[in-house]
Scaffold this active site. Structure first.
Site, PDB file in Angstrom:
ATOM      1  N   LYS A   1       0.842  -1.197   0.000  1.00 21.41           N
ATOM      2  CA  LYS A   1       0.000   0.000   0.000  1.00 21.41           C
ATOM      3  C   LYS A   1       0.880   1.250   0.000  1.00 21.41           C
ATOM      4  CE  LYS A   1      -0.392   0.058   5.056  1.00 21.41           C
ATOM      5  NZ  LYS A   1      -1.304  -0.013   6.226  1.00 21.41           N
TER       6      LYS A   1
ATOM      7  N   TYR B   1      13.802  32.096   4.280  1.00 23.55           N
ATOM      8  CA  TYR B   1      12.757  32.977   4.781  1.00 23.55           C
ATOM      9  C   TYR B   1      13.041  33.468   6.190  1.00 23.55           C
ATOM     10  CZ  TYR B   1       9.839  31.353   0.880  1.00 23.55           C
ATOM     11  OH  TYR B   1       9.334  31.071  -0.364  1.00 23.55           O
TER      12      TYR B   1
END
Length: 372
Positions: free
Chosen positions: A41, A266
């Protein structure tokens, strides 16, 4: 051409040789009488499900498991004959896809089983199912605590002409040995009552990766192995030799020679404490790298750990490479690896304050997978 294959420096390398060895070692551990179901999965926990199945099957896997119908259909497109179990819920309106494509369904209600039987009958087919029993995880399953009602419901499902109840299973909460034992015993008691009615199953399973190694007494005649196949170690009392099969890597895009006090990224949340060399690397949280690794994460360049500095961006991060001799643009940077001084998935999970499965499952399709 798949434009995601060769047009980027950031890539995930999957070592199929190590994967095959992992599967063979697990198969040796459980022995020939226990079937090996491999969980693929979430794109095989980030490794690329369609591209590893052949290796899994050749090295001893008996069954594949996914979480959703969409995952099963993708696998079936690539692999026409591999047995596939959907472990999660499949809505009623999509059941016909599973029947038409010979995909095994998890069922946990006699109502849905009757609908599935009708759909299979209309198509002249037999629908294969594994019946899930809730033994205390309380996620999916017939209520094992209400034994008589559950045994009656399972008996009803098994009586349907166009249903083949191939398996019965449950899932451990792994809350501790005492609770795990209660769950196992509850499943066994349901199976025993069904056996007294003449109902048996080809497969019975409750053990996941951890239980497969730590609880040999819970292996029944099938185990479900996910993270363990990819080299993720969660066991504590047992042991099996497995290796991490993934390497996540990139190359330096640009070098910057900065002065003491200069900030990067930033908000200038990191400022150089000395004259430094920093490298821009073309990966970020849009690739599935944890954004909270700021000031904790590192990459390895030429065998040297290089800390990530400044706010991690969506597509780029910055590493302090001042200590790397003769560092150059284009040099390889290992994000996750298993060599000396490289960050393993285990270490990444600890730094990001999550588990190993999330670290690898969150890796998106954007970094191309390459198989060696």
């Amino acid at each position: 051409m798949n434009y995601n294959d060769d047009l980027r420096d950031t890539e995930i390398i999957v070592d199929l040789g190590k994967l095959g060895k992992n599967i063979r070692n697990i198969k040796k551990l459980i022995g020939p009488e226990v079937a090996l179901l491999i969980v693929v999965k979430a794109n095989a926990y980030g490794h690329g499900a369609p591209h590893i199945v052949e290796t899994l099957m050749k090295n001893g896997a008996d069954y594949l498991a996914v979480a959703t119908l969409s995952e099963a259909m993708e696998l079936r497109d690539y692999h026409k004959d591999s047995p596939i179990l959907i472990m999660g819920h499949t809505p009623d309106r999509y059941l016909h896809y599973a029947v038409d494509n010979d995909i095994t369904l998890t069922v946990f209600s006699d109502r849905q089983a009757h609908l599935l039987n009708q759909i299979a009958e209309e198509r002249g087919k037999i629908a294969k199912v594994h019946i899930k029993i809730d033994t205390g995880f309380h996620r999916l399953g017939l209520n094992g605590a209400d034994r008589e009602a559950t045994v009656d419901a399972v008996s009803d499902i098994c009586s349907l002409k166009n249903i083949y109840a191939e398996g019965i299973f449950s899932h451990l909460a792994l809350a501790g040995e005492e609770d795990d034992e209660k769950q196992y015993r509850l499943l066994v008691s349901v199976i025993d009552r069904l056996k007294s009615r003449g109902i048996t199953f080809r497969y019975s399973h409750i053990a996941d990766s951890i239980a497969t190694v730590d609880y040999p007494q819970y292996r029944m005649n099938m185990v479900r192995v996910g993270a363990l196949a990819y080299g993720m170690i969660g066991f504590t009392t047992g042991h099996v030799e497995v290796e991490q099969i993934m390497t996540f890597r990139t190359r330096i895009s640009q070098l910057h020679h900065i002065k003491k006090g200069d900030g990067v990224s930033y908000d200038y949340l990191w400022k150089a404490e000395r004259d430094s060399v920093v490298a821009t690397l073309p990966f970020g949280y849009a690739d599935g790298y944890p954004r909270n690794m700021r000031d904790k994460g590192y990459v390895t360049i030429k065998g040297i750990k290089c800390p990530l500095v400044g706010v991690l961006c969506m597509d780029q991060v910055i590493a302090d490479v001042t200590e790397v001799p003769n560092v150059s643009e284009g040099d390889m940077a290992i994000i996750y690896g298993s060599g000396k001084n490289e960050m393993t998935i285990q270490e990444a999970s600890q730094l990001a304050e999550t588990n190993k499965n999330e670290i690898i499952a969150r890796l998106l399709h954007r970094p191309p997978r390459k198989y060696i």
